[in-house]
Design a protein around this motif. Structure first.
Motif, PDB file in Angstrom:
ATOM      1  N   ARG A  36      78.752  91.226  26.822  1.00 55.96           N
ATOM      2  CA  ARG A  36      79.184  92.517  27.317  1.00 55.96           C
ATOM      3  C   ARG A  36      80.479  92.899  26.609  1.00 55.96           C
ATOM      4  N   SER A  84      78.288  98.377  19.964  1.00 52.04           N
ATOM      5  CA  SER A  84      78.217  98.093  21.392  1.00 52.04           C
ATOM      6  C   SER A  84      79.433  98.668  22.103  1.00 52.04           C
ATOM      7  N   PRO A 103      81.196  99.483  26.184  1.00 50.23           N
ATOM      8  CA  PRO A 103      81.146  98.974  27.553  1.00 50.23           C
ATOM      9  C   PRO A 103      79.995  99.609  28.341  1.00 50.23           C
ATOM     10  N   THR A 161      74.250  95.784  27.436  1.00 44.36           N
ATOM     11  CA  THR A 161      74.137  94.330  27.306  1.00 44.36           C
ATOM     12  C   THR A 161      73.737  93.986  25.878  1.00 44.36           C
ATOM     13  N   TYR A 163      85.510  91.298  24.488  1.00 40.53           N
ATOM     14  CA  TYR A 163      84.155  91.072  24.979  1.00 40.53           C
ATOM     15  C   TYR A 163      84.031  89.694  25.615  1.00 40.53           C
ATOM     16  N   PHE A 215      71.165  93.888  32.743  1.00 40.64           N
ATOM     17  CA  PHE A 215      72.590  93.975  33.060  1.00 40.64           C
ATOM     18  C   PHE A 215      72.888  93.190  34.331  1.00 40.64           C
ATOM     19  N   GLU A 274      75.050  89.446  34.826  1.00 38.41           N
ATOM     20  CA  GLU A 274      76.382  89.706  35.365  1.00 38.41           C
ATOM     21  C   GLU A 274      77.087  88.442  35.842  1.00 38.41           C
TER      22      GLU A 274
END
Length: 270
Positions: free
Chosen positions: A44, A61, A63, A66, A87, A120, A124
Motif C-alpha cells: 500500500r 501507485s 494511496p 493495493t 509505503y 484491499f 489490511e
C-alpha cells in the motif's frame, strides 16, 4: 525520475518473526533497480506516488489502491514526484497461498495495481504498522482471506486441477532438506516421483518461479539472516553455498534491487 528531495531513505522491518515479511519504507527518489523475487509483493502506498516498470508498462501507485506484484516478475521502483514515496509491503511465499488454494494456478493481478475492495480489505491486517505485532492465528486468518481475495480479484474460475500439487510439495520439501548441497532437476524428479519437465512446469505454475530460482532465493534468505545476526557479507556468502561474495552480491541485487551493503545501511529506525 523525480529529483531527490534531500530526505534520507529508510527501511524498517517488522521485528516479530512471522510467516510473511513486513516492511515500511520511504524513498526520496530512486528506490530499487530492476529485480525479481519469488514471493508476492503486496503493499500500500501511504503517501506520494510510487512509480515502477512492470510487464512492459509504467505504473503509478497512489494511496488507496493495493499493489500486487506477481512472483518472479521483473520490476523496479522510484518516486513519481519530488515529494518521494512512503509505503508498506508484505512478501508472501506462494506456498502459503497454495496451502489455502490447494493446487490451483497462482492468481495473477493484471497491471500490478488493484482497486478491488475485497483485496484491499483482506490485505489490511497484514499491512499494519511495523510496531503492531501479529498474533499467529490472526496472521493465518489473514493469509486465508488474502488467498481467496487474490483468486477472486484475478477472476479465476473453478475447474479441474491440471497440476500434481503433492509431487511439487515433495520436491519443495526436498529442497529445504538438502539446501546446502548441490541439487539437480533429476534429484527433484526422483524425490517427488514425477518426470523432470512436468515437475518444472507444475512448480512454476504452483509457486511462481522455477526450481532453480526457488533454491537460489532460499539461500539468499539465509544470507540475510546471517547478516542480520552480525556475520560479514563475505562469511554469509560462503556459508550459504555461493562461490564468493561477488557471486552472492550479484544474485542478491537481482533479487532485491539493492546491494546487500546498502540494504544493511538503510535498515533501522527513522
Amino acid at each position: 525520475m523525480a529529483k531527490h528531495s534531500g530526505a534520507k531513505d529508510w527501511i524498517v522491518r517488522a521485528a516479530q518473526p512471522t510467516k510473511t515479511e513486513r516492511i515500511e519504507a520511504y524513498f526520496a527518489g530512486h528506490g530499487y533497480t530492476p529485480h525479481r523475487h519469488d514471493t508476492y509483493a503486496i503493499g500500500r502506498t501511504l503517501a506520494g506516488v510510487q512509480s515502477f516498470n512492470y510487464r512492459n508498462g509504467r505504473c503509478h501507485s497512489l494511496p488507496g489502491a493495493t499493489l500486487v506484484l506477481h512472483p518472479d516478475e521483473l520490476h523496479d521502483g522510484e518516486a513519481g514526484t519530488e515529494a518521494g514515496f512512503h509505503y508498506r509491503m508484505i512478501y508472501v511465499e506462494p506456498a502459503l497461498i497454495q496451502q489455502v488454494l490447494g493446487g490451483k494456478a497462482l492468481p495473477f493481478i493484471k497491471g500490478g495495481i488493484s482497486a478491488d475492495p475485497r483485496l484491499f480489505a483482506a490485505s489490511e491486517s497484514l499491512l499494519q504498522g511495523m510496531d503492531n505485532a501479529l498474533d499467529p492465528l490472526q496472521e493465518d486468518d489473514a493469509i486465508f482471506d488474502l488467498a481467496h481475495a487474490l483468486d477472486a480479484a484475478a477472476g479465476n474460475r473453478r475447474g479441474r486441477r491440471a497440476f500434481d500439487f503433492q509431487a511439487a510439495e515433495r520436491a519443495r520439501a526436498f529442497i529445504h532438506a538438502t539446501l546446502c548441497t548441490t541439487i539437480t532437476l533429476d534429484d527433484l524428479s526422483k524425490a517427488c516421483g514425477r518426470d523432470r519437465w512436468s515437475l518444472s512446469r507444475d512448480f512454476r505454475a504452483l509457486y511462481g518461479t522455477s526450481p532453480y530460482r526457488y533454491i537460489t532465493q532460499r539461500r539468499l534468505d539465509r544470507v540475510r539472516h546471517l547478516m542480520l545476526a552480525g556475520h560479514t557479507i563475505t562469511d554469509a556468502a560462503l556459508a550459504t553455498g555461493f562461490f564468493d561474495q561477488s557471486h552472492m552480491t550479484r544474485q542478491y541485487t537481482q533479487t532485491y534491487g539493492v546491494a546487500p551493503a546498502r540494504w544493511l545501511k538503510m535498515l533501522g529506525p527513522r
